[in-house]
Design a protein around this motif. Structure first.
Motif, PDB file in Angstrom:
ATOM      1  N   GLY A  73     -29.602  24.166  59.818  1.00 23.66           N
ATOM      2  CA  GLY A  73     -30.691  23.616  59.018  1.00 23.66           C
ATOM      3  C   GLY A  73     -32.015  24.258  59.401  1.00 23.66           C
ATOM      4  N   GLY A  74     -32.996  24.139  58.522  1.00 21.83           N
ATOM      5  CA  GLY A  74     -34.299  24.767  58.753  1.00 21.83           C
ATOM      6  C   GLY A  74     -34.984  24.302  60.024  1.00 21.83           C
ATOM      7  N   GLY A  75     -34.760  23.042  60.386  1.00 23.82           N
ATOM      8  CA  GLY A  75     -35.388  22.503  61.592  1.00 23.82           C
ATOM      9  C   GLY A  75     -34.943  23.205  62.869  1.00 23.82           C
ATOM     10  N   ALA A  76     -33.776  23.838  62.817  1.00 26.04           N
ATOM     11  CA  ALA A  76     -33.264  24.568  63.985  1.00 26.04           C
ATOM     12  C   ALA A  76     -34.178  25.739  64.352  1.00 26.04           C
ATOM     13  CB  ALA A  76     -31.853  25.073  63.705  1.00 26.04           C
ATOM     14  N   LEU A  77     -35.020  26.153  63.381  1.00 28.08           N
ATOM     15  CA  LEU A  77     -35.904  27.300  63.602  1.00 28.08           C
ATOM     16  C   LEU A  77     -37.178  26.957  64.378  1.00 28.08           C
ATOM     17  CD1 LEU A  77     -35.490  28.917  60.080  1.00 28.08           C
ATOM     18  CD2 LEU A  77     -34.713  29.894  62.252  1.00 28.08           C
ATOM     19  N   LEU A  78     -37.344  25.685  64.670  1.00 33.79           N
ATOM     20  CA  LEU A  78     -38.507  25.285  65.468  1.00 33.79           C
ATOM     21  C   LEU A  78     -38.450  25.984  66.826  1.00 33.79           C
ATOM     22  CD1 LEU A  78     -40.578  23.226  64.456  1.00 33.79           C
ATOM     23  CD2 LEU A  78     -39.329  21.478  65.734  1.00 33.79           C
ATOM     24  N   ARG A  79     -39.526  26.655  67.180  1.00 30.57           N
ATOM     25  CA  ARG A  79     -39.539  27.427  68.432  1.00 30.57           C
ATOM     26  C   ARG A  79     -39.226  26.552  69.649  1.00 30.57           C
ATOM     27  NH1 ARG A  79     -43.281  28.856  65.176  1.00 30.57           N
ATOM     28  NH2 ARG A  79     -43.569  31.032  64.596  1.00 30.57           N
ATOM     29  N   GLY A  80     -38.323  27.018  70.464  1.00 33.38           N
ATOM     30  CA  GLY A  80     -38.036  26.336  71.723  1.00 33.38           C
ATOM     31  C   GLY A  80     -37.166  25.095  71.597  1.00 33.38           C
ATOM     32  N   LEU A  81     -36.694  24.794  70.388  1.00 31.88           N
ATOM     33  CA  LEU A  81     -35.893  23.574  70.222  1.00 31.88           C
ATOM     34  C   LEU A  81     -34.580  23.659  71.001  1.00 31.88           C
ATOM     35  CD1 LEU A  81     -35.612  20.785  68.885  1.00 31.88           C
ATOM     36  CD2 LEU A  81     -34.445  21.910  66.992  1.00 31.88           C
ATOM     37  N   ASP A  82     -33.920  24.812  70.930  1.00 30.63           N
ATOM     38  CA  ASP A  82     -32.651  24.969  71.652  1.00 30.63           C
ATOM     39  C   ASP A  82     -32.856  24.772  73.151  1.00 30.63           C
ATOM     40  OD1 ASP A  82     -34.172  27.284  71.538  1.00 30.63           O
ATOM     41  OD2 ASP A  82     -32.468  28.656  71.428  1.00 30.63           O
ATOM     42  N   LYS A  83     -33.954  25.330  73.670  1.00 33.41           N
ATOM     43  CA  LYS A  83     -34.224  25.212  75.100  1.00 33.41           C
ATOM     44  C   LYS A  83     -34.545  23.762  75.478  1.00 33.41           C
ATOM     45  CE  LYS A  83     -36.672  27.342  78.927  1.00 33.41           C
ATOM     46  NZ  LYS A  83     -37.018  26.062  79.582  1.00 33.41           N
ATOM     47  N   ARG A  84     -35.357  23.123  74.651  1.00 32.56           N
ATOM     48  CA  ARG A  84     -35.713  21.731  74.922  1.00 32.56           C
ATOM     49  C   ARG A  84     -34.456  20.858  74.999  1.00 32.56           C
ATOM     50  NH1 ARG A  84     -40.231  17.679  72.783  1.00 32.56           N
ATOM     51  NH2 ARG A  84     -39.019  15.768  72.873  1.00 32.56           N
ATOM     52  N   LEU A  85     -33.555  21.008  74.014  1.00 24.43           N
ATOM     53  CA  LEU A  85     -32.350  20.184  73.974  1.00 24.43           C
ATOM     54  C   LEU A  85     -31.406  20.529  75.133  1.00 24.43           C
ATOM     55  CD1 LEU A  85     -31.770  20.234  70.114  1.00 24.43           C
ATOM     56  CD2 LEU A  85     -32.511  18.279  71.478  1.00 24.43           C
ATOM     57  N   THR A  86     -31.293  21.814  75.427  1.00 23.55           N
ATOM     58  CA  THR A  86     -30.440  22.244  76.542  1.00 23.55           C
ATOM     59  C   THR A  86     -30.925  21.617  77.850  1.00 23.55           C
ATOM     60  OG1 THR A  86     -30.013  24.344  75.414  1.00 23.55           O
ATOM     61  CG2 THR A  86     -29.567  24.279  77.782  1.00 23.55           C
ATOM     62  N   ASP A  87     -32.245  21.637  78.063  1.00 25.91           N
ATOM     63  CA  ASP A  87     -32.816  21.078  79.290  1.00 25.91           C
ATOM     64  C   ASP A  87     -32.650  19.562  79.366  1.00 25.91           C
ATOM     65  OD1 ASP A  87     -33.502  23.636  79.873  1.00 25.91           O
ATOM     66  OD2 ASP A  87     -35.658  23.409  79.513  1.00 25.91           O
ATOM     67  N   LYS A  88     -32.889  18.895  78.236  1.00 25.63           N
ATOM     68  CA  LYS A  88     -32.853  17.427  78.228  1.00 25.63           C
ATOM     69  C   LYS A  88     -31.436  16.890  78.339  1.00 25.63           C
ATOM     70  CE  LYS A  88     -37.109  15.742  77.479  1.00 25.63           C
ATOM     71  NZ  LYS A  88     -37.943  15.678  76.291  1.00 25.63           N
ATOM     72  N   ILE A  89     -30.491  17.544  77.647  1.00 21.17           N
ATOM     73  CA  ILE A  89     -29.154  16.961  77.498  1.00 21.17           C
ATOM     74  C   ILE A  89     -28.144  17.614  78.441  1.00 21.17           C
ATOM     75  CG2 ILE A  89     -27.318  16.513  75.785  1.00 21.17           C
ATOM     76  CD1 ILE A  89     -29.571  16.068  73.754  1.00 21.17           C
ATOM     77  N   ASN A  90     -28.536  18.766  78.971  1.00 14.02           N
ATOM     78  CA  ASN A  90     -27.676  19.405  79.967  1.00 14.02           C
ATOM     79  C   ASN A  90     -26.364  19.944  79.396  1.00 14.02           C
ATOM     80  OD1 ASN A  90     -27.900  20.259  82.519  1.00 14.02           O
ATOM     81  ND2 ASN A  90     -27.619  18.256  83.499  1.00 14.02           N
ATOM     82  N   ILE A  91     -26.389  20.268  78.134  1.00 17.07           N
ATOM     83  CA  ILE A  91     -25.284  20.949  77.460  1.00 17.07           C
ATOM     84  C   ILE A  91     -25.973  22.106  76.733  1.00 17.07           C
ATOM     85  CG2 ILE A  91     -23.586  20.781  75.574  1.00 17.07           C
ATOM     86  CD1 ILE A  91     -23.345  17.803  76.145  1.00 17.07           C
ATOM     87  N   PRO A  92     -25.352  23.309  76.723  1.00 16.02           N
ATOM     88  CA  PRO A  92     -26.042  24.396  76.016  1.00 16.02           C
ATOM     89  C   PRO A  92     -26.148  24.151  74.496  1.00 16.02           C
ATOM     90  CG  PRO A  92     -23.901  25.126  76.889  1.00 16.02           C
ATOM     91  CD  PRO A  92     -24.130  23.753  77.406  1.00 16.02           C
ATOM     92  N   PHE A  93     -27.348  24.308  73.961  1.00 15.86           N
ATOM     93  CA  PHE A  93     -27.571  24.227  72.515  1.00 15.86           C
ATOM     94  C   PHE A  93     -27.889  25.626  72.035  1.00 15.86           C
ATOM     95  CE2 PHE A  93     -27.961  19.795  70.991  1.00 15.86           C
ATOM     96  CZ  PHE A  93     -27.701  19.135  72.183  1.00 15.86           C
ATOM     97  N   ARG A  94     -27.293  26.048  70.921  1.00 14.13           N
ATOM     98  CA  ARG A  94     -27.652  27.348  70.359  1.00 14.13           C
ATOM     99  C   ARG A  94     -27.961  27.241  68.878  1.00 14.13           C
ATOM    100  NH1 ARG A  94     -24.025  29.459  73.922  1.00 14.13           N
ATOM    101  NH2 ARG A  94     -22.169  28.181  74.068  1.00 14.13           N
ATOM    102  N   VAL A  95     -28.937  28.042  68.470  1.00 13.14           N
ATOM    103  CA  VAL A  95     -29.300  28.097  67.056  1.00 13.14           C
ATOM    104  C   VAL A  95     -28.267  28.989  66.383  1.00 13.14           C
ATOM    105  CG1 VAL A  95     -31.089  28.734  65.393  1.00 13.14           C
ATOM    106  CG2 VAL A  95     -31.730  27.897  67.662  1.00 13.14           C
ATOM    107  N   SER A  96     -27.639  28.479  65.325  1.00 11.26           N
ATOM    108  CA  SER A  96     -26.637  29.303  64.647  1.00 11.26           C
ATOM    109  C   SER A  96     -27.342  30.424  63.886  1.00 11.26           C
ATOM    110  CB  SER A  96     -25.802  28.448  63.707  1.00 11.26           C
ATOM    111  OG  SER A  96     -26.632  27.835  62.758  1.00 11.26           O
ATOM    112  N   GLU A  97     -26.545  31.450  63.569  1.00  7.92           N
ATOM    113  CA  GLU A  97     -27.112  32.587  62.847  1.00  7.92           C
ATOM    114  C   GLU A  97     -27.524  32.126  61.448  1.00  7.92           C
ATOM    115  OE1 GLU A  97     -24.421  35.956  63.125  1.00  7.92           O
ATOM    116  OE2 GLU A  97     -25.390  36.736  61.314  1.00  7.92           O
ATOM    117  N   ASP A  98     -28.704  32.480  60.996  1.00 10.30           N
ATOM    118  CA  ASP A  98     -29.162  32.120  59.657  1.00 10.30           C
ATOM    119  C   ASP A  98     -28.945  30.621  59.371  1.00 10.30           C
ATOM    120  OD1 ASP A  98     -30.149  32.430  57.124  1.00 10.30           O
ATOM    121  OD2 ASP A  98     -28.343  33.366  56.303  1.00 10.30           O
TER     122      ASP A  98
END
Ligand code: ADP
Ligand code: MG
Length: 342
Positions: A293-318
């Motif tokens: 989804g478009g919200g996944a493009l928010l800068r640093g969101l993957d890092k924020r979630l990875t840090d908070k939840i302790n599971i790797p989050f990745r932004v999917s391609e496109d």
């Protein structure tokens, strides 16, 4: 030639009917990628403009034009407008002779929190817009397929789709949705957060479109990111004096103003993880969580979630097209995929 005629008559389309954007795949190609917006003549009820053209009119109309977003919170809110929109967007790809009524096979995505009534509304609009053979697919399932995950495998995967109206969180295994949650905190909410922040913090009144421009230019989920964007200069009337002012907005400010909404999304992800059976939980920890989804493009969101939840989050391609790509794959597998709904 005869082949062209044949392909026209047996047309098949995959549709992602989103709150913010509608995407259509036909013949393996993304042929429609437009905002889910229509402009309608108030007197005649006729369509004036659709998609990007209608978006340009938003906030700039006079009394005879009504600019409508037919979907709200992931579901159809204005049935008539939705039908005009689907019909109009399908017309964008139908370049064949008008007198043939194509037998349209359609696969359409629906949010997994949809009620029976909401599902019926999507089916009816699709049929009224020309669909003869309509299949529905849950959007997180489509997103997972679009990301390239094997949804029929016994391993679990988790997808978080942050769209315009809703964030859909789902755990998928063995061709089904094991647990899910849908919340009304997503892109539109972020935009509203920015409008409120600019009003309170900077005394400036801005429209939805400007707030969205800010979000895309300097949107961030963390106050400290690599490759920070330059400040975005906003122009508008001062709330008190109505005189024009200019304000540079930094990504840190936006990270600050989106914090509350992002915390709500985090809480919902944790709730879904709590409901996840332990074997699947272990799979998710191994594979990571996929953001779409478009919200996944928010800068640093993957890092924020990875840090908070302790599971790797990745932004999917496109990420904006994950759902429509998966819906396109489903279109080719309608016989094979048991999770499609007739
Ligand atoms: P939907 O499926 O509900 O139509 P999309 O997945 O198409 O939603 O995402 C649209 C949302 O993503 C909008 O709210 C839009 O403002 C937001 N968006 C698009 N690009 C970006 C970006 N680069 N950064 C942050 N948000 C974005
Ligand atoms: Mg979507």
């Amino acid at each position: 030639g005869p082949m062209g005629l044949f392909s026209f008559l047996s047309q098949e389309v995959a549709i992602d009917l989103g709150t913010a954007n509608t995407n259509i795949i036909a013949n393996d190609k993304l042929v429609v990628d437009e905002p889910s917006i229509v402009a309608i003549d108030r007197n005649t009820g006729k369509l004036i403009a659709i998609g990007e053209k209608a978006r340009q009119m938003h906030g700039r109309t006079h009394e005879n034009i009504r600019v409508i977003r037919p979907l709200r919170d992931g579901v159809i809110a204005d049935f008539h407008a939705a039908e005009l929109m689907i019909r109009g967007m399908i017309k964008m790809i139908n370049t064949g002779p008008k007198f043939f009524s194509p037998s349209l096979k359609m696969v359409v995505g629906i949010p997994c929190g949809s009620t029976e009534v909401e599902i019926r509304a999507v089916r009816d609009s699709s049929e009224h817009a020309g669909g003869r053979d309509v299949y529905l697919i849950y959007e997180p399932m489509a997103a997972a397929i679009g990301i390239g995950l094997d949804v029929e495998a016994p391993e679990g995967c988790m997808v978080v789709d942050i769209g315009g109206g809703t964030t859909e969180i789902a755990v998928i295994a063995l061709g089904g949705i094991v647990c899910n949650r849908s919340i009304r905190v997503a892109g539109d909410g972020f935009t509203a957060d920015i409008q409120a922040y600019m009003r309170h913090q900077h005394n400036i009144k801005i429209g939805e479109k400007t707030a969205e421009d800010i979000k895309i230019a300097v949107g961030a989920a963390l106050p400290d990111i690599e490759n920070p964007p330059a400040d975005f200069v906003v122009r508008g009337p001062n709330l008190m004096t109505s005189l024009p002012i200019e304000i540079p907005v930094s990504y840190q400010e936006i990270a600050y103003c989106l914090d509350k909404s992002l915390t709500k999304i985090e809480a919902s992800i944790l709730q879904v993880l709590e409901q996840t059976p332990p074997e699947l939980y272990a799979d998710i920890v191994n594979r990571g969580v996929f953001l779409a989804g478009g919200g996944a493009l928010l800068r640093g969101l993957d890092k924020r979630l990875t840090d908070k939840i302790n599971i790797p989050f990745r932004v999917s391609e496109d990420p904006l097209h994950a759902v429509v790509r998966g819906t396109g794959v489903a279109l080719k597998n309608v016989e094979k995929y048991p999770f499609l709904m007739r």
